[in-house]
Design a protein around this motif. Structure first.
Motif, mmCIF file in Angstrom:
data_model
loop_
_atom_site.group_PDB
_atom_site.id
_atom_site.type_symbol
_atom_site.label_atom_id
_atom_site.label_comp_id
_atom_site.label_asym_id
_atom_site.label_seq_id
_atom_site.Cartn_x
_atom_site.Cartn_y
_atom_site.Cartn_z
ATOM 1 N N HIS A 65 0.626 -1.343 -0.100
ATOM 2 C CA HIS A 65 0.201 0.195 -0.077
ATOM 3 C C HIS A 65 0.734 1.177 0.003
ATOM 4 O O HIS A 65 0.501 2.294 0.116
ATOM 5 N N VAL A 355 -16.373 -0.989 -0.155
ATOM 6 C CA VAL A 355 -16.842 -0.886 -1.427
ATOM 7 C C VAL A 355 -18.626 -0.970 -1.235
ATOM 8 O O VAL A 355 -19.319 -0.449 -1.642
ATOM 9 N N PRO A 403 -8.844 -8.143 -5.370
ATOM 10 C CA PRO A 403 -9.942 -7.958 -6.098
ATOM 11 C C PRO A 403 -10.413 -6.427 -6.464
ATOM 12 O O PRO A 403 -11.449 -6.292 -7.080
ATOM 13 N N ARG A 407 -13.947 -5.088 -8.327
ATOM 14 C CA ARG A 407 -14.987 -4.913 -7.115
ATOM 15 C C ARG A 407 -15.643 -3.569 -7.262
ATOM 16 O O ARG A 407 -16.829 -3.452 -6.891
#
Ligand code: SF4
Length: 466
Positions: A65, A355, A403, A407
């Motif tokens: 990240h 999400v 993903p 996503r």
């Protein structure tokens, strides 16, 4: 409870709001502390060196990240809103070569990233999965001051004491400083019925206690401009994304095909899905590449809301600037309720919080601009969130790519479907949004740590990295 639209939608850089923007902001907060009188400074003591340790999810997935890079940039005084993505590598190389950071307004501090920036996977900090410890030492290595910060999702950073205060404030009464202090969907609907105002109008009234109408509208334009520019950049760039997974960007090629179909008037029964997906993927590919993005409500989920707005603008010729503002205000109202009562952090509740929340916000925003009543808007948000419940966070190699990119595309498709379903009804429905949010919170509490942005379970351990 009042969470500004500008706290929900923050302009920053990728790839992660909690693992990139938050740590950069934490470094800035620590620098500000060093210049302040808010710590007992022994007479004659001078800060000569800094140390940072990253804990929990930040330690497990921090390399993928860019967390270490974000801390270094933050200690050089860079902030997410203005750091130039094209200069970041050079700044980091300078620090590594010199073994010191030189933030503006400060003396130089010794800081050799190889030894002074520790990814501590053994010892999580007690308050939250995304913990950081910053220490300042004198030239003899004596500890002068130490602070714990937590990156709690969406780029928000709090100290350990602030986190405690926030948690106890959840049980206290609502924020009475704004005219519509709703902290639940139920209260939001009651206030809307009582006032005759839409959700966007109530949110606007709350925001305008802090700024003028013109400032609010300019700020909303700024958010949308940053979102749509991100889509445009993502649709132009090709190639492999950084991090070592060798995942290729796909948005540009898909966009070229869609444009070809559009120009040739060829019938495409999947038209709406394709455009939604390509817009969302463009944003998340930019995010994965460390580009400029807007938290919505996080970086990992940054594609859902811009894709839904752009789709709305694409397919509704009479769409206006006011629609974009109302979309953002409505989405922010729903995002604030979710953050207050559950979480928007993948490290806390899994991807349902990222999400899932983004889809709920987008569904609410779309239902609002398509003329939905407050009850239909609440219904749209609930449908979108309900069908993300239980979704884990398991990014392969700790990168916000697989993903995450697809996503977001699917999150946008679900958001539009949810809005459409809600608009076909009259707003009455079985599961209240508040119950759905509480379910997400409980499900997140029960979820194994493996599935909370640690890359130690799920797809992250079942996909062979090439
Ligand atoms: S899987 Fe979801 S929560 Fe986890 S990093 Fe990706 S987008 Fe964020």
């Amino acid at each position: 409870m009042f969470l500004s639209v500008f706290d929900v939608f923050k302009i920053g850089i990728g790839p992660s709001s909690s693992h990139t923007m938050g740590p950069m902001s934490a470094a800035n907060r620590f620098l500000a502390l060093l210049l302040s009188n808010e710590w007992p400074r022994p007479t004659g003591a001078h800060v000569a060196a800094l140390r940072v340790s990253l804990h929990g999810s930040l330690a497990f997935t921090g390399i993928g990240h860019g967390t270490g890079r974000a801390v270094i940039l933050g200690l050089m005084g860079e902030v997410p809103q203005s750091v130039d993505p094209d200069r970041m590598d050079a700044i980091i190389e300078t620090v590594e070569r010199a073994g010191q950071v030189t933030p503006p307004g400060h003396p130089a501090y010794q800081f050799q990233p190889k030894t002074d920036l520790i990814f501590d996977k053994k010892q999580p900090l007690p308050g939250h999965a995304n913990g950081m410890s910053f220490s300042a030492l004198d030239r003899d290595g004596r500890l002068l001051v130490k602070r714990i910060y937590y990156s709690i999702g969406g780029g928000f950073v709090v100290t350990d004491t602030e986190l405690e205060a926030m948690r106890s404030a959840k049980t206290a009464s609502s924020d009475a400083r704004v005219p519509f202090p709703f902290s639940t969907a139920k209260a939001m609907l009651e206030m809307s019925r009582g006032s005759g105002l839409t959700i966007a109008q109530m949110k606007r009234a709350n925001e305008e206690t802090k700024m003028s109408t013109a400032e609010l509208d300019e700020g909303l334009d700024g958010i949308w401009n940053a979102m749509t520019s991100c889509i445009d950049r993502g649709l132009k760039v090709d190639g492999i994304m950084p991090g070592g997974l060798k995942v290729r960007r796909r948005a540009r090629a898909i966009h070229d095909k869609l444009n070809e179909e559009w120009r040739s008037n060829r019938l495409n029964p999947l038209l709406a899905n394709d455009w939604l997906s390509v817009y969302a993927m463009a944003v998340n590919e930019e995010n994965a590449g460390g580009g400029r993005v807007v938290t919505a409500p996080t970086n990992g989920a940054a594609g859902v809301i811009p894709a839904t707005i752009r789709y709305y603008l694409h397919f509704h010729e009479d769409a206006s600037r006011e629609d974009v503002h109302n979309f953002l205000l409505t989405a922010a109202a729903v995002g604030g309720i979710i953050k207050h009562n559950a979480s928007i952090s993948g490290a806390e509740v899994g991807c349902q919080g990222e999400v899932g929340s983004a889809a709920a916000m987008a569904a609410a925003g779309l239902a609002a601009v398509m003329g939905g009543s407050p009850e239909q808007i609440e219904n749209a948000a609930e449908i979108a969130l309900e069908h993300h419940l239980g979704m884990t966070c398991d990014p392969v190699a700790g990168l916000v790519q697989v993903p995450c990119i697809e996503r977001n595309a699917l999150g946008a498709v679900k958001a539009v479907t949810a809005a459409s379903l809600a608009l076909k009804g009259d707003g009455t429905h079985f599961v209240p949004l508040d119950a759905c949010i509480e379910t997400m919170r409980q499900t997140g509490n029960d979820m194994s740590e493996k599935y909370k942005e640690t890359s130690t379970g799920g797809l992250a351990v079942n996909v062979v990295e090439c």
